[in-house]
Enzyme design. Structure first.
Site, PDB file in Angstrom:
ATOM      1  CB  CYS A  94      -0.940   0.008   1.205  1.00  0.00           C
ATOM      2  SG  CYS A  94      -2.163  -1.312   1.177  1.00  0.00           S
ATOM      3  CG  HIS A 354      -6.238   1.844  -0.312  1.00  0.00           C
ATOM      4  ND1 HIS A 354      -5.050   2.381  -0.772  1.00  0.00           N
ATOM      5  CD2 HIS A 354      -5.881   0.845   0.556  1.00  0.00           C
ATOM      6  CE1 HIS A 354      -4.031   1.741  -0.204  1.00  0.00           C
ATOM      7  NE2 HIS A 354      -4.507   0.800   0.589  1.00  0.00           N
ATOM      8  CB  CYS A 385      -1.187   0.413   7.949  1.00  0.00           C
ATOM      9  SG  CYS A 385      -2.782   0.213   7.119  1.00  0.00           S
ATOM     10  N   GLY A 387       0.623  -3.973   4.285  1.00  0.00           N
ATOM     11  CA  GLY A 387       0.423  -5.393   4.475  1.00  0.00           C
ATOM     12  C   GLY A 387       1.679  -6.115   4.929  1.00  0.00           C
TER      13      GLY A 387
END
Length: 399
Positions: A94, A354, A385, A387
């Site tokens: 991300c 997103h 944040c 993954g």
């Protein structure tokens, strides 16, 4: 002889609208989206010598299938950039788009380039599932209990964060509703217009006499924000990751498609092209956390980025904190005692979407547009944040 570290400046930042998965960009390739923003970002400096571009660094969280084959290089060639411009694709899930910005800035700060382009692209419509086209998890993850957290789905990590940081379902829904309210208000006020490049979508439709004709539609606004969203409506949604959980589709980020590009230069290049930068890249940090609570990554990354910048959280007038889930965003905000008014003033990923590896570059465009509008906004931050248990944060200073 060692070189002195030089500053890296952001000259321009543009993005496509963000479309819902299987929405306006359902049949738009991610390399075409990226090519579009690359053409437009280069066009912001009409006399730019493309041979000066040291690299095009593009973030992509799932660099395979339509997003594979080094999508950065493919897209820049599709965009018609000079053959001499190189391209590389980076993947930090991300935070890939923000990582691209940081990597581009580092190349300039080290004196290896005077002009760089950072970017990101992601089509979640093209990727049939979150793991991409082929699920190939390392069997060692399941063979040893200490590794099982790596395989946790994002939603389950959000449930764990909600439980550990005591974030209630009511608070999550209220946060989500506010994200939509802010995004809708910003869109209605035209606050995204300066950063968005309208995208023309071509489709083939049947015409008279069986003749197939091409229809064009210009997409100029984000598809995600819902004006009719409310706490009451969100409260009626069922949890989707745990039977007695609190994380729902309504208080989670939307699966989306989009792309963005950021043009960075050294002071030497700014003078050569007689340009005024929007902002200076100040600092960047990444940090690891337990995969089972991956959403709290910014709790570790933000203090590191601030320390490297010699600044305090109170100095940040604007914070783009990616809303992967309301649970993790609220946990981060509460743990770091962040001012809710300064976090995602125009809404976040719950409303705006997103598109994974593109989001960091997209949110950079949003922050840069805010800095251009507001002379009183000196420092801003982008954080998210990641993954498998990481967090990233970047600090920028308005010039």
């Amino acid at each position: 002889m060692s070189k002195q570290i030089q500053d890296a400046y952001i000259v321009a930042a543009l993005r496509t609208p963000v479309a819902r998965r299987n929405g306006a960009f359902r049949y738009v390739r991610p390399d075409d989206m990226l090519a579009r923003v690359l053409r437009d970002i280069v066009a912001t400096v009409p006399n730019l010598d493309q041979n000066e571009i040291g690299d095009v660094i593009a973030g992509c969280a799932m660099p395979e299938a339509e997003q594979g084959m080094n999508v950065a290089r493919i897209a820049l060639l599709l965009a018609g950039l000079a053959d001499g411009v190189p391209g590389v694709t980076v993947n930090r899930f991300c935070a890939s788009g923000l990582q691209a910005v940081a990597d581009a800035a580092s190349r300039i700060r080290l004196g290896e380039a005077d002009v760089m382009i950072a970017a990101g692209t992601e089509s979640m419509s093209a990727m049939p599932q979150i793991m991409g086209n082929k699920v190939s998890i390392n069997p060692e993850i399941f063979a040893h209990a200490e590794n099982i957290d790596i395989a946790y789905g994002m939603g389950l990590t959000a449930e764990r964060v909600a439980a550990q940081w005591k974030v209630s379902r009511e608070d999550q829904d209220a946060f989500a509703a506010e994200s939509h309210r802010r995004a809708c208000a910003a869109s209605a006020a035209g606050l995204f217009d300066a950063e968005i490049v309208p995208y023309v979508v071509n489709s083939h439709v049947p015409g008279e006499g069986g003749v197939v004709r091409t229809a064009e539609r210009s997409v100029a606004q984000d598809e995600g924000p819902r004006a009719d969203s409310s706490v009451e409506k969100l409260a009626r949604l069922r949890p989707v990751f745990a039977a007695r959980g609190s994380v729902t589709a309504g208080n989670s980020s939307q699966m989306s498609d989009g792309a963005a590009a950021v043009l960075l230069m050294s002071e030497v290049a700014l003078k050569r092209y007689n340009l005024r930068p929007i902002a200076r890249f100040v600092s960047y940090a990444v940090a690891g956390v337990s995969p089972e609570v991956m959403g709290i990554g910014p709790i570790e990354a933000i203090p590191r980025a601030l320390k490297r910048a010699g600044l305090a959280l109170q100095d940040m007038g604007w914070v783009e904190l990616n809303e992967a889930f309301a649970a993790q965003a609220l946990a981060v905000m509460r743990q770091l005692e962040m001012d809710p008014a300064r976090v995602n003033p125009l809404g976040g990923a719950i409303a705006l979407g997103h598109p994974l590896g593109a989001t960091g570059a997209i949110r950079t465009a949003t922050l840069m547009a805010a800095m251009e509008r507001d002379p009183g906004l000196r420092y801003g931050m982008i954080s998210m944040c990641i993954g498998t248990g990481m967090g990233a944060a970047g600090v920028f200073e308005r010039m």
